[in-house]
Design an enzyme around this catalytic site. Sequence first.
Site, short mmCIF file in Angstrom:
data_model
loop_
_atom_site.label_atom_id
_atom_site.label_comp_id
_atom_site.label_asym_id
_atom_site.label_seq_id
_atom_site.Cartn_x
_atom_site.Cartn_y
_atom_site.Cartn_z
CD GLU A 1 -6.05 -4.07 1.95
OE1 GLU A 1 -5.45 -4.66 1.18
OE2 GLU A 1 -4.99 -3.56 2.02
CG ASP B 1 -4.85 -2.34 -1.34
OD1 ASP B 1 -6.48 -2.11 -2.18
OD2 ASP B 1 -4.70 -1.03 -0.41
CG ASP C 1 -0.66 -2.44 -1.95
OD1 ASP C 1 -1.11 -4.23 -1.38
OD2 ASP C 1 -0.61 -1.74 -0.70
CG ASP D 1 0.80 -3.79 4.11
OD1 ASP D 1 1.83 -4.70 4.12
OD2 ASP D 1 0.71 -2.40 3.64
#
Length: 650
Positions: free
Chosen positions: A441, A514, A516, A518
Amino acid sequence: MATKVDDVEEMKMTTELRDNGHSYDATTIKVLEGLEAVRRRPAMYIGDIGKRGLHHMVYEVVDNSVDEAMGGYASSIIVEIDKDGSIIVTDDGRGIPVEEHPEEGISALEVVMTKLHAGGKFDHESYKVSGGLHGVGVSVVNALSEWCWVEVSRDGVVYRQEYERGHPRTQVTKNGKRMKVGTKTCFMPDKEIFTSLEFKFDIIASRLRELAFLNKGLSIDLIDHRTGQKVNFLARGGLTEFVKYLNESKTPIFKKPIHFSKSQDNVEVEVAIQYNDGYSESVYSYVNNIHTIEGGTHLTGFRTALTRSINNYASKYNLVKVNGIGLVGEDSREGLTAVISTRVREPQFEGQTKTKLGNGEVRGIVEHITNDYLGAYFEENPPVAKKIIEKLVAAATARDAARKAKELTRRKTALDSAALPGKLADCSLRDPELSELYIVEGDSAGGSAKQGRNRRYQAILPLRGKILNVEKARIDKVLSNKEIRSLITALGCGIGNDFNAEKVRYHKIIIMTDADVDGAHIRTLILTFFFRYMKPLVELGYIFIAQPPLYRLRHGKSEQYAFSDEEKEKLLKKMSQTGVSIQRYKGLGEMNPEQLWRTTMDPETRTLLQVSMEDAASADRLFSILMGSETAPRSKFIQENAQYVRNLDI
Ligand code: 0RA
């Protein structure tokens, strides 16, 4: 799919562990007899000794009860997970015979429970499966259980026998009276055999739900005494309900699924069909209750007949007018949700995973039955026929556009590394088995990964931002998306009808996002793409999810990484708590190349989650709920499954 958070946890496994079930040195293989063979080489009989194999133990016992139900002798099956982690399966069938077996001189029950492959001997009429993972016989379950007991109620008497690691511990004894009939089997999987002993409610529930859909009118209960959780599966409408369930978060273009069942020459065929306004194809085929992942003759027969029936009707009533383009198979399957279930006496299973039906005669039978029924159905339901054809003409028009986009991608793929996407930092090895592709990403993390990697066997492809949600787009749009094009070209295996898994350039395709919300979303988008367009890569076990650490704990010179909150707490206790500095990683970009390598990319230390697909139908439905356009089912799903989806951004 490893999208559920709890499944992801379960799927933590190192390469070593994964290979465990099969690592038998050829020189140690002897001809073993009876159940000792099963205990020495459990993976040969149940696939593996991990989570998958453990759950196959339950399916094996349940399958015997389902056979009894398919014969018309049982109507209810109850599966219980007991507090101690054992499994109890109860059916209301005729009960396993208990009288003396003429050849073996012992009770038939004991034969069934302690001799390999004794299962089908009594009952030549039923559709038993030969070979494959199922149908190995309940004796295999017994052999791989620390303890096991069976109670058979017949003629007003309860007979009982107990076993230890496959050997009888008692005689068959009469144990009281009961008017009901049936069989109750209880087993405790052996901790000497399995690497994991914990049964998952959701995994068992998925298979039982599928069995209930496939066996109209059969009631199946699942009760978890560890938590009090309970569910009943009963599909009076059979495959009609299966198709409605799969289409739950989609918009069907006609209300009632087309449903028919018929037998011919000892082959039973049941089909349910419903089109929706989406673009993907969700067709599931079964033989004797087994999901035929690789399809086979029954599926080919169905597809041929579907395309033919639609084309016949369309040309008879002059409904296809797109530049003389006829409808081809690909068009006739856009937005198609269908289930094909067949029962075949002696199924021949072929293919890499032994889930492809090979019996040649079945093709013509399914084709004939489907043609006959659909031909008549379209004549009797012209509004439905017209809606389907209208949709498929739109698909055919888009096919033209798609062909152009695809040719662009294909031309590039055909060339060698000169044509690989510019953003790809390829590895120097050319052997796919040894090569890994990290899909990363963002460009900044991509940069760290490029510097930190082992360039001999690790390739890096950074993707910028969110890739296209393929759930909401038709193939022409999917193929014109830049990020997806880079991915297809880097993988080298083509897409759609040109897809060829053997051409894939990496056997480990690792999604690194990541930790998280997103990141979770991007991961789901990429997984959706693989699931919809390159499903065999998922089935072959080539797709992995990288696990970057959440925290770095530093105390003086010592540095440790934690991959979960619990792990952080544990480490904190160990590191004496005072003077420990904690850094929370919000993204991969916060790690320098060295750290990224050490924590997430070095095969010696990293943990990869392998994405598996035990239950494709549930995964299919999950993706349309998570990524589709209907919001109501999505909110309902999130409310009901809050604990599973807390890490998914939806
Ligand atoms: C063969 C014959 C008969 C019953 C069964 C098999 C049977 C097996 C299982 C396994 C789990 N539940 C089962 N229920 C029944 C009965 C033969 C007869 O009664 O004449």
